[in-house]
Design an enzyme around this catalytic site. Structure first.
Site, PDB file in Angstrom:
ATOM      1  N   ARG A 143      94.895   8.374  80.407  1.00 53.31           N
ATOM      2  CA  ARG A 143      95.081   7.887  81.781  1.00 53.31           C
ATOM      3  C   ARG A 143      95.582   6.443  81.793  1.00 53.31           C
ATOM      4  NH1 ARG A 143      89.770  10.189  82.345  1.00 53.31           N
ATOM      5  NH2 ARG A 143      89.907  12.278  83.236  1.00 53.31           N
ATOM      6  N   CYS A 153      75.201  22.874  77.141  1.00 47.86           N
ATOM      7  CA  CYS A 153      73.954  22.998  77.912  1.00 47.86           C
ATOM      8  C   CYS A 153      73.898  24.329  78.664  1.00 47.86           C
ATOM      9  CB  CYS A 153      73.823  21.852  78.908  1.00 47.86           C
ATOM     10  SG  CYS A 153      73.925  20.216  78.170  1.00 47.86           S
TER      11      CYS A 153
END
Length: 458
Positions: free
Chosen positions: A24, A47
């Site tokens: 970016r 997770c």
């Protein structure tokens, strides 16, 4: 002047967040980015694996935040199934091997990011690597477990360990229709809680039909003639098993870094400065599960392998590698989980953490409810709070309860980060209406009692 090259080792949360943030800030014409990932997936939620295994998340791809093709479209040279085998710090290069073709090559770097993650702990015992014994760390591990469950002769599962992964996998296996036994070396499940709070989790697990075996040391895995697991053996008994899941925990995957002479901490993780630079190395950064972080409450280094931290590390690393400036100050150790509808949360220090840090403290444990007692759906909640004896500084909070319990720990996480005392917490202007909490929120009830106890202690 030639274009700089940023090399990233590891294609999950920290590594690809760093690569994306650097991109970016600097376009493909300013910075070349090459990322190595030994697996077949990038930017996924480890997770979420227990919920995929249990069926709550029906599709594996739902756990992937950004595909390899999306990364490549943004100008990141991603090399999947390619394992970095050596870091040459002096020569500023890495050696990698293509796991499919076997081809080997060196790649030079101007800037290096190490995001090698963690590896599941596999106990050194007979049968630990037998067919049907699974660690759960990557999407590939999750797929292997799902395939193994489909091949299992019977419906008996044993989970070794009762931390976050062990407890979540036990529930997932119950949801898959297996009879589940959890073998735990501790006195109660969830060693991230104090034992008195872990006992509440124990009762809830038994209520789900899970057999809890505490204070048990696994000594081996018995296999059949086909080499597949048949039972888990402890120092006192044997538990039949058609599949075994290891939920003992993880260690930082820092073998590459150690071989390269990079500094490791007491827990085996890489040591970094506030900008996530590896200490003593200007152009090498590290983040995610392979690093140690500063505990803002105790002032000590800890290994806290969580996706939240990994993504933040990646943002900080990518900003700095891309020419900007960012820091990661540390953590207070916040984590949440659940067993069926029982929510489990903790932040800050446990009693043994406070004792190890040399702190004098007071504790209180209160019972409250998630809503006003007269409002429909109100459920019980237990809050335990630690405060420093002389100063009243909040040290830690643990919460176990039903709906609305877990995220209340965020109140305490903010208070810990701000260095608040329990007396100051009692004045917090928290939201109230009968459907959401009692007039005195359970966390504030605990803070009032803790403040009174601190005053009594002088």
């Amino acid at each position: 002047m030639s274009m700089e090259r940023l090399v990233v080792i590891g294609g999950d949360a920290a590594g690809m967040s760093a690569a994306s943030q650097a991109r970016r800030l600097k376009g493909p014409g300013e910075l070349e980015i090459v990322a190595f990932e030994r697996g077949g997936f990038t930017s996924y939620s480890a997770c979420g694996i227990p919920y995929w295994v249990g069926g709550a998340v029906p599709d594996r791809d739902a756990l992937i935040a950004r595909t390899p093709e999306e990364h490549r479209a943004r100008g990141i040279g991603l090399r999947l199934r390619t394992e970095v085998t050596r870091i040459d710090v002096a020569g500023r290069r890495v050696h990698a091997r293509d796991l499919d073709s076997g081809a080997e090559s060196w790649t030079s770097y101007d800037k290096l990011v190490i995001a090698t993650g963690a590896r599941p702990i596999r106990p050194e015992m007979p049968g630990a690597d037998a067919a049907g014994v699974h660690g759960v760390q990557t999407l590939g591990d999750g797929q292997e477990l799902i395939d193994s469950l489909a091949r299992a002769r019977g419906r008996r599962a044993v989970v070794v360990g009762a931390g976050y992964i062990g407890v979540e996998m036990a529930e997932a296996l119950i949801d898959r229709g297996f009879e589940v036994t959890v073998v735990n070396r501790g006195s109660e499940p969830m060693a991230t809680l104090d034992p008195d709070m872990g006992r509440l989790v124990h009762r809830a697990m038994e209520g789900l039909g899970i057999t809890m075996v505490n204070d048990a040391e696994v000594t081996g895995v018995r296999t059949g003639d086909d080499g597949r697991v048949r039972a888990v053996v402890t120092d006192a008994a044997e538990y039949p098993a058609d599949v075994v899941v290891l939920g003992i925990g993880v260690r930082p995957e820092t073998s590459l870094a150690e071989a390269a002479g990079l500094p490791l901490g007491a827990h085996g993780g890489l040591l970094t400065d506030l900008g996530m630079r590896v200490r003593g190395h200007t152009d090498i950064w590290a983040g995610g599960d392979c690093v140690e972080v500063l505990d803002l409450v105790s002032g000590q280094e800890r290994h806290v392998p969580l996706g939240t931290h990994a993504n933040k590390h990646g943002q900080v690393i990518g900003t700095n590698a891309g020419g900007g400036y960012a820091t990661f100050p540390g953590v207070v150790g916040t984590a949440v989980s659940k067993v069926c509808d029982l929510e489990i949360a903790r932040t800050g220090l446990r009693e043994k953490d406070a004792h190890r840090a040399g702190l004098q403290y007071e504790t209180v444990t209160i019972e409250s409810t998630s809503r006003a007692g007269y409002y429909p759906g109100s459920s019980p909640m237990t809050v335990k709070m630690l405060a420093e004896r002389r100063t009243g500084r909040l040290l830690g909070v643990q919460i176990v309860g039903r709906e609305g319990a877990a995220k209340r720990v965020d109140i305490a996480a903010v208070a810990l980060t701000a260095g608040m005392t329990v007396e100051q917490m009692t004045a917090l202007d928290l939201g109230y209406a009968p459907p959401f909490s009692p007039v005195w929120d359970p966390v504030l009830v605990a803070a009032r009692k803790a403040a009174a106890k601190v005053r009594e202690a002088g």
